[in-house]
Motif scaffolding. Sequence first.
Motif, PDB file in Angstrom:
ATOM      1  N   ILE A 491       0.839  -1.206   0.000  1.00  0.00           N
ATOM      2  CA  ILE A 491       0.000   0.000   0.000  1.00  0.00           C
ATOM      3  C   ILE A 491       0.870   1.251   0.000  1.00  0.00           C
ATOM      4  N   GLY A 492       1.928   1.210   0.831  1.00  0.00           N
ATOM      5  CA  GLY A 492       2.849   2.342   0.852  1.00  0.00           C
ATOM      6  C   GLY A 492       3.506   2.562  -0.497  1.00  0.00           C
ATOM      7  N   ALA A 493       3.917   1.470  -1.140  1.00  0.00           N
ATOM      8  CA  ALA A 493       4.550   1.571  -2.465  1.00  0.00           C
ATOM      9  C   ALA A 493       3.574   2.147  -3.485  1.00  0.00           C
ATOM     10  N   PHE A 494       2.308   1.718  -3.400  1.00  0.00           N
ATOM     11  CA  PHE A 494       1.292   2.202  -4.326  1.00  0.00           C
ATOM     12  C   PHE A 494       1.057   3.696  -4.135  1.00  0.00           C
ATOM     13  N   LEU A 495       0.947   4.169  -2.888  1.00  0.00           N
ATOM     14  CA  LEU A 495       0.704   5.578  -2.611  1.00  0.00           C
ATOM     15  C   LEU A 495       1.872   6.451  -3.066  1.00  0.00           C
ATOM     16  N   ILE A 496       3.092   5.976  -2.805  1.00  0.00           N
ATOM     17  CA  ILE A 496       4.263   6.754  -3.231  1.00  0.00           C
ATOM     18  C   ILE A 496       4.335   6.819  -4.761  1.00  0.00           C
ATOM     19  N   ASP A 497       3.985   5.678  -5.409  1.00  0.00           N
ATOM     20  CA  ASP A 497       3.992   5.655  -6.879  1.00  0.00           C
ATOM     21  C   ASP A 497       2.985   6.657  -7.433  1.00  0.00           C
ATOM     22  N   ARG A 498       1.775   6.689  -6.820  1.00  0.00           N
ATOM     23  CA  ARG A 498       0.771   7.638  -7.293  1.00  0.00           C
ATOM     24  C   ARG A 498       1.222   9.080  -7.044  1.00  0.00           C
ATOM     25  N   LEU A 499       1.876   9.311  -5.911  1.00  0.00           N
ATOM     26  CA  LEU A 499       2.353  10.647  -5.585  1.00  0.00           C
ATOM     27  C   LEU A 499       3.420  11.110  -6.578  1.00  0.00           C
ATOM     28  N   SER A 500       4.289  10.165  -6.953  1.00  0.00           N
ATOM     29  CA  SER A 500       5.365  10.527  -7.890  1.00  0.00           C
ATOM     30  C   SER A 500       4.823  10.872  -9.276  1.00  0.00           C
ATOM     31  N   ASP A 501       3.631  10.336  -9.615  1.00  0.00           N
ATOM     32  CA  ASP A 501       3.038  10.670 -10.912  1.00  0.00           C
ATOM     33  C   ASP A 501       2.796  12.170 -11.048  1.00  0.00           C
ATOM     34  N   TYR A 502       2.515  12.846  -9.918  1.00  0.00           N
ATOM     35  CA  TYR A 502       2.183  14.271  -9.953  1.00  0.00           C
ATOM     36  C   TYR A 502       3.359  15.173  -9.566  1.00  0.00           C
ATOM     37  N   TRP A 506       7.153  13.218 -14.522  1.00  0.00           N
ATOM     38  CA  TRP A 506       7.070  13.900 -15.814  1.00  0.00           C
ATOM     39  C   TRP A 506       8.346  14.623 -16.194  1.00  0.00           C
ATOM     40  N   TRP A 507       9.263  14.768 -15.233  1.00  0.00           N
ATOM     41  CA  TRP A 507      10.500  15.462 -15.592  1.00  0.00           C
ATOM     42  C   TRP A 507      11.774  14.718 -15.177  1.00  0.00           C
ATOM     43  N   SER A 508      11.668  13.594 -14.330  1.00  0.00           N
ATOM     44  CA  SER A 508      12.894  12.927 -13.816  1.00  0.00           C
ATOM     45  C   SER A 508      12.910  11.454 -14.211  1.00  0.00           C
ATOM     46  N   ASP A 509      14.000  11.045 -14.920  1.00  0.00           N
ATOM     47  CA  ASP A 509      14.170   9.631 -15.259  1.00  0.00           C
ATOM     48  C   ASP A 509      14.355   8.779 -14.000  1.00  0.00           C
ATOM     49  N   THR A 510      15.088   9.319 -13.024  1.00  0.00           N
ATOM     50  CA  THR A 510      15.321   8.586 -11.775  1.00  0.00           C
ATOM     51  C   THR A 510      14.005   8.323 -11.053  1.00  0.00           C
ATOM     52  N   CYS A 511      13.154   9.315 -11.040  1.00  0.00           N
ATOM     53  CA  CYS A 511      11.853   9.182 -10.377  1.00  0.00           C
ATOM     54  C   CYS A 511      11.002   8.139 -11.092  1.00  0.00           C
ATOM     55  N   ARG A 512      11.059   8.143 -12.450  1.00  0.00           N
ATOM     56  CA  ARG A 512      10.292   7.168 -13.202  1.00  0.00           C
ATOM     57  C   ARG A 512      10.775   5.738 -12.933  1.00  0.00           C
ATOM     58  N   ASP A 513      12.116   5.564 -12.865  1.00  0.00           N
ATOM     59  CA  ASP A 513      12.672   4.231 -12.563  1.00  0.00           C
ATOM     60  C   ASP A 513      12.248   3.758 -11.164  1.00  0.00           C
ATOM     61  N   PHE A 514      12.256   4.704 -10.232  1.00  0.00           N
ATOM     62  CA  PHE A 514      11.851   4.372  -8.857  1.00  0.00           C
ATOM     63  C   PHE A 514      10.375   3.965  -8.818  1.00  0.00           C
ATOM     64  N   SER A 515       9.534   4.703  -9.560  1.00  0.00           N
ATOM     65  CA  SER A 515       8.108   4.375  -9.618  1.00  0.00           C
ATOM     66  C   SER A 515       7.882   3.007 -10.243  1.00  0.00           C
ATOM     67  N   LYS A 516       8.679   2.689 -11.233  1.00  0.00           N
ATOM     68  CA  LYS A 516       8.556   1.387 -11.875  1.00  0.00           C
ATOM     69  C   LYS A 516       8.880   0.261 -10.888  1.00  0.00           C
ATOM     70  N   ALA A 517       9.934   0.458 -10.085  1.00  0.00           N
ATOM     71  CA  ALA A 517      10.303  -0.534  -9.070  1.00  0.00           C
ATOM     72  C   ALA A 517       9.193  -0.693  -8.036  1.00  0.00           C
ATOM     73  N   LEU A 518       8.608   0.433  -7.639  1.00  0.00           N
ATOM     74  CA  LEU A 518       7.513   0.380  -6.666  1.00  0.00           C
ATOM     75  C   LEU A 518       6.320  -0.374  -7.236  1.00  0.00           C
ATOM     76  N   SER A 519       6.015  -0.139  -8.534  1.00  0.00           N
ATOM     77  CA  SER A 519       4.876  -0.833  -9.144  1.00  0.00           C
ATOM     78  C   SER A 519       5.097  -2.339  -9.180  1.00  0.00           C
ATOM     79  N   TRP A 520       6.352  -2.765  -9.387  1.00  0.00           N
ATOM     80  CA  TRP A 520       6.666  -4.196  -9.328  1.00  0.00           C
ATOM     81  C   TRP A 520       6.391  -4.748  -7.924  1.00  0.00           C
ATOM     82  N   ILE A 521       6.741  -3.966  -6.937  1.00  0.00           N
ATOM     83  CA  ILE A 521       6.567  -4.429  -5.544  1.00  0.00           C
ATOM     84  C   ILE A 521       5.094  -4.672  -5.242  1.00  0.00           C
TER      85      ILE A 521
END
Length: 590
Positions: A491-502, A506-521
């Motif tokens: 749940i924490g990973a999902f919330l952080i992933d949704r937060l990073s979307d906003y 949209w501007w950081s490759d590192t943030c996108r990679d981190f969100s992708k890892a969270l979505s896998w979790i």
Amino acid sequence: MADNKNGEPVPAQAESKAKVVPEEKKVKRRYPGKPVQVVRVEETGEDKKGRKIAIDEEALALVVKNIEATGVKKLYMVSVVGAMRTGKSFLLDLFLRYLTEDEEKLKKEGPECVFTGNARTEEEHQFYWRASSERTTTGIWFYSAPFVRTIQGQKVCVLLIDTQGLFDPRSPPEINKAIFGLSVLLSSMQILNVQNRIQEDTLNQLDFFTQFAHSAVSILNDPISSPKSTSPEEKKNKDDMGIHKFQTLQFLVRDWPNFEDPMDVEANIKETAEVVEDTFKETFDDSGQRERIMSSFEDVKAFFFPHIGMKAISKRWNGDLKVVEEAFAKNAAHFLRYLFDETVVIKRDMMRGTELEPQVLVHYIKSFAEVFKEGKLPEAVSLVEALTKATTLDAADKAVKEYRNLMDAKAGPDAQYVSQRDLFRHHEDATEKAIRLFKTIAAFGDKKTREEAKVKVEKSVIEEWKRYNELNASRIDKILSRYAWVAVIAIGAFLIDRLSDYTCDWWSDTCRDFSKALSWIYTLVALFIGGQTFFLYHGEGQIVVVKAVSGLFTEASTQLITYYNQFRGKAEEIGFKGIPELGREKSQSI
């Protein structure tokens, strides 16, 4: 103990208020318990002339509780029986003094050191005795605390037992025989305390009971055969007591007058052996009396004491052990060392021949007392029934305990939920093993008694099964709740992933990679919990799944709220105010 006018035992401490020896001269010993009356002789009838035997269950429970507290399974039961006013209780007090004496002192000074000081220092903790013609013991008394000793490499609980005097003119002869019979049945070392010599009436009393025992064993060996169809050879085999023998009979002859040198203990022992051999030599037709006695016990021994000294039997004697004759002290000291350091006779179950366990002692005493309750020696078949009852009760206890142990391993207090199918299969296996154990232990005696006990075991097992089944059912909501912490992470990973979307995707490759890892979790966690739910549904059904998912939701919510409030507290510490607290209204309403 003496009796009051109603025939009830008067406590020792109430009988001896006048202390002759000044308190400052008394050396306190560390007695761990006190004598308790386990078997009572009660008056019956309107005229109070009848007698019956009864059990004090509270006293018995205390004795057994103290035995079990030691953790020692082997019982060495030392009982003293004999004619009244022959020093039985004083002898038991010597046993107490020896068993409570400091080991270093015993090594340094020898067992004779128990004859120093005063014999009446702590009468409430001792077997009460006094120099008089009145009886001081009625019924059967146990010392409440066992003495744990290592004898011949075996750690044992030594139990001391005092009995009412035989040939007591204030008790009916049948009561005396019943008390004697109970003492022999309960002890592993039966000390028969006699005066001056082993007399013919003593042998008659012994033989009366051994004939009864032989009849009972004959029934045990062949409960269905007819005596008329029994050949002499078959009768001999039936009368062979085998594993049903009594254990050790120890004659203790007091005031033996014929020692050449009472101080020469070794010579006295040799002389004793010769006297015993002569006593049991059949020099006339005694109808097989001596042979029956010898064959009824595994071992028959004897020890003789010289006179204790006239000052020690005076009514004025205040308990000062210095007045005891040196020869008596020397021979008694040798006997004490022999009895508690060189000899051990582990109490055996007469039915099975195995060592008697502490918890079985309760069944033994109660069953035997029931047989002897009318205050007379019962029919031999009654003794067999008592032995059968004691054994089957023990077998039933052990069988139910075996079932519990087996079920605890699978579904005990610390276990997790077990599928209904697996639990029932384990229950059937545990039941089979418990019944098999019962049949192994309860292998002797009346078939009807054993069948009735077996039915009770089966009923107890069913009740236990219901308890385990209910306990297992109460764990349904915890089947998935153990994964609550994983769900919280997801749940924490999902919330952080949704937060990073906003905020940064949209501007950081590192943030996108981190969100992708969270979505896998959270995807993997969802698949894992979904798989567990799927298998649970197919194995246990919809109702179990609903309860399990509900339990997971509840536990995950609780953990989320806890973590959130911890985060809120840390945030307020660094200056972020106004963050709402979750769960406050609920806690206030509670």
